[in-house]
Design an enzyme around this catalytic site. Structure first.
Site: not given
Ligand code: I6G
Length: 666
Positions: A112, A114, A226, A411, A426, A431
């Protein structure tokens, strides 16, 4: 239907709409309709406080400000993730897993985006949200329960339609602000003369760490969940199963999540994400790749700071270095003088950047920014470029400190910076730079929306003295426009008709267009609602009445009162009306709280006239009569109320002071 049932129905209807909006991304009602349902629930709960529950959607705001945050210990530490800087390091991650597992095997990954936000933990006991915290040092975080409750995307109770709630659910997620929400938030901050946030992450962090949850409630925070902490009462074999359960329980999960067969697919996911990162509605700084199977995760285990079964694939930074060729001063509509660095053009994240705001003298001093310096530039929030730092090693020997002048670059008038403020202004209201910016603001899309009146034309109009204030726009003639440079007759005609078309507008567009400090588009809409679009009442209002309006604080109230105390402003506005501007009447969304009630106004009122009092009553479904009778429900008595008051007292009619009446309509 009993009130209890009605309240229950409204709550579950509101929760369903939240679920559709935040989890299914498939809303079926407008924000206004949602607010109407919420207000209906609020008003039922106001009359039946014994029926309020902790998970009612009305309970998302309203806690008293805290003195400080308490601590919450995470049952399982909130670890961070190891990083992979490129595809080779992602391959090396996979190789490490294979070595640990002892045999070559296909590994199912789940990946996914970040998000660049703030990690939080939410705790649900028997389906009820009980507390939430920041990551903190990983072991103990700050108790930000009240603030998290204000985030509409976080369910206050888990949905149990398809899956019953576990006895305990700890779920981790990232709180963030979407790019478009970030732009709106910063625009609002600017309009309210408050500091803008450097990027969505800072804005999200600042908003979550407010001791007053009322402030957090005004910030557009989002969340994606998540990761599991402790879960009791149910088990899962894979992470994808857990994420599906989260969705069923009403917790938002990122729709970009993908299950991938083997590391090659994971690397492709990562590089695809990097190439379309700018088209996502939120900021990300990489991908997260995890082993999907929980039994495999168990075998792999965790290190002291990060799990072995997951990795963050980092993107290349959207940063570049370039040289500052000059620093110039630019004057805004409120007279604010801002230093702007002119850069050797440089491409950052696909966009050419040649100007960057340095905000103010303090910022220049803090970062010691000089003409000739090589600087690191980054695009924050994907929109505003900023100077991250000066590369001091590359500084030429002949540079000197940059000091803003004390006179306006446009000005030559004095520039004044109050001791406790960072912005220098100003002081000359005429102006030409300020006049130009005010006109630019007046004609802009979300204000009067006058097409064809752009910067170049405004420059000419102001320089030729044809326009000194916004009302002059409505005095322009075809002949005057046709004589201007680069103005063919056809475009002059189009411009005149665009100006004429703008005459029929709304209260909020017009009030926003006036550029009253601290009154942006949103506040203008709030005022429109509160004054039911009646500008005459708004122009004569006082600070007390204004401060009674939700979302209008003392600073905004004061600037509005000051604005109308200046005769020039009143004249400009009155001229606009004489020249044909008319404001659409506002659709009556006002609650009909006076339905069937008859009011009589007597004596001299302070903040409104009797005629305006009548309009207020009628807008709320009531009637205002000229004299008291047995049919009168209330008398509103001002100073020197005479015979009508006496008659009312004889008839036993309740008498309200002007401020009690104003309280009723708050
Ligand atoms: O810091 C994190 C951001 C996103 C994460 C994470 C994450 O999963 C989408 N998943 C884990 C397991 C950890 N930190 C420890």
């Amino acid at each position: 239907m009993s009130t209890r049932t009605k309240i229950d129905d409204l709550r579950s209807e509101l929760n369903d709409h939240n679920y559709r909006y935040y989890v299914l991304d498939d809303p079926v009602i407008s924000d206004a309709e949602y607010d109407r349902l919420l207000r209906e629930l609020q008003s039922l709960e106001d009359t039946h406080p014994e029926l309020i529950t902790d998970d009612s959607p009305t309970q998302r705001v309203g806690a008293l400000p805290l003195e400080g945050f308490g601590n919450i210990e995470h049952r399982i530490p909130m670890q961070s993730l190891a990083n992979a800087m490129d595809s080779d390091e992602l391959l090396a991650f996979h190789d490490r897993l294979i070595r640990r597992l002892g045999k070559e095997q296909a590994i199912e990954y789940i990946a996914e985006p970040k998000l660049d936000g703030l990690a939080v933990e939410l705790v649900y006991e028997n389906g009820q949200f009980v507390n939430g915290s920041t990551r903190g040092d990983g072991t103990t975080g700050e108790d930000i329960t009240q603030n998290l409750k204000t985030i509409r995307a976080i369910p206050l109770a888990l949905r149990v339609e398809t899956q019953s709630a576990p006895a305990l659910l700890e779920v981790r997620g990232e709180v963030f602000i979407r790019k478009d929400d970030f732009k709106k938030l910063n625009k609002q901050q600017e309009e309210n003369d408050k500091p803008v946030f450097a990027n969505p992450r800072n804005a999200a962090a600042g908003s979550l760490r407010q001791l007053d949850s009322g402030i957090t409630a005004t910030r557009p925070l989002s969340i994606f969940c998540y990761q599991a902490g402790v879960v009791e009462g149910t088990t899962f074999e894979t992470h994808s199963e857990f994420l599906a359960a989260l969705q069923n329980w009403g917790c938002p999960v990122n729709p970009e999540i993908k299950i991938l067969n083997g590391i090659e697919e994971a690397i492709t996911f990562h590089s695809n994400l990097e190439s379309h990162r700018n088209s996502l509605p939120y900021e990300i700084d990489g991908s997260v790749i995890k082993v999907n199977n929980y039994a495999l995760r168990e075998k792999l285990g965790v290190r002291s700071r990060s799990p072995r079964w997951a990795i963050a694939g980092k993107f290349k930074a959207q940063q570049e270095t370039t040289v500052i060729e000059d620093i110039v001063l630019s004057v805004g509509r409120t007279g604010a003088v801002t230093p702007v660095a002119k850069l050797q053009p440089v491409k950052v994240g696909g966009v050419v950047v040649s100007n960057v705001t340095l905000h103010n003298q303090d910022e220049i001093d803090r970062k010691d920014i000089r003409v000739g310096d090589t600087v690191l530039i980054q695009r924050a929030g994907d929109v505003i470029p900023q100077v991250v730092k000066v590369i001091k090693e590359k500084r030429p020997s002949d540079t000197s400190h940059f000091k803003m002048t004390n006179t306006c670059p446009e000005c030559n008038h004095d520039v004044y910076r109050p001791e406790d403020e960072v912005v220098a202004r100003c002081q000359n209201l005429s102006c030409p730079a300020q006049v130009k910016r005010r006109i630019e603001h007046f004609v802009s899309k979300n204000a009067m929306d006058i097409d064809g009146v752009g910067e170049k034309l405004i420059d000419q109009l102001v320089e030729k003295n044809l326009v000194k204030s916004v009302d002059d726009l409505y005095r322009l003639t075809l002949d005057q426009l046709s004589e201007l440079e680069r103005m063919a007759e056809k475009s002059a005609k189009n411009t005149i008709s665009a100006i004429n078309n703008s005459k029929s507008t709304t209260f909020h567009r017009f009030v926003h267009a006036l550029g009253i400090r601290n009154v942006g588009e949103h506040v203008a809409k709030v005022l429109e609602k509160s004054f039911t679009g009646n500008i005459e009442i708004f122009m004569k209002t006082n600070a007390e009445v204004l401060e009674d309006i939700d979302e209008v604080g003392p600073i905004v109230a004061e600037t509005i009162v000051k604005f109308w105390a200046d005769e020039t402003n009143v004249n400009i506005v009155n001229n606009c009306f004489k020249l044909g501007i008319s404001l659409e009447s506002v659709k009556n969304e006002t609650e009909q709280i006076f339905m069937g009630k008859t009011f009589v106004f007597t004596g001299s009122l302070e903040s409104i006239t009797r005629k305006e009092g009548k309009e207020i009553v009628e807008a709320r479904g009531g009637r205002a009569a000229g004299s008291a009778s047995a049919k009168t429900d209330y008398i509103v008595a001002g100073e020197n109320a005479g015979s009508k008051l006496k008659k009312a007292e004889k008839l036993g009619i309740p008498v309200l002071t002007e401020s009690e009446f104003m309280d009723l309509i708050k």
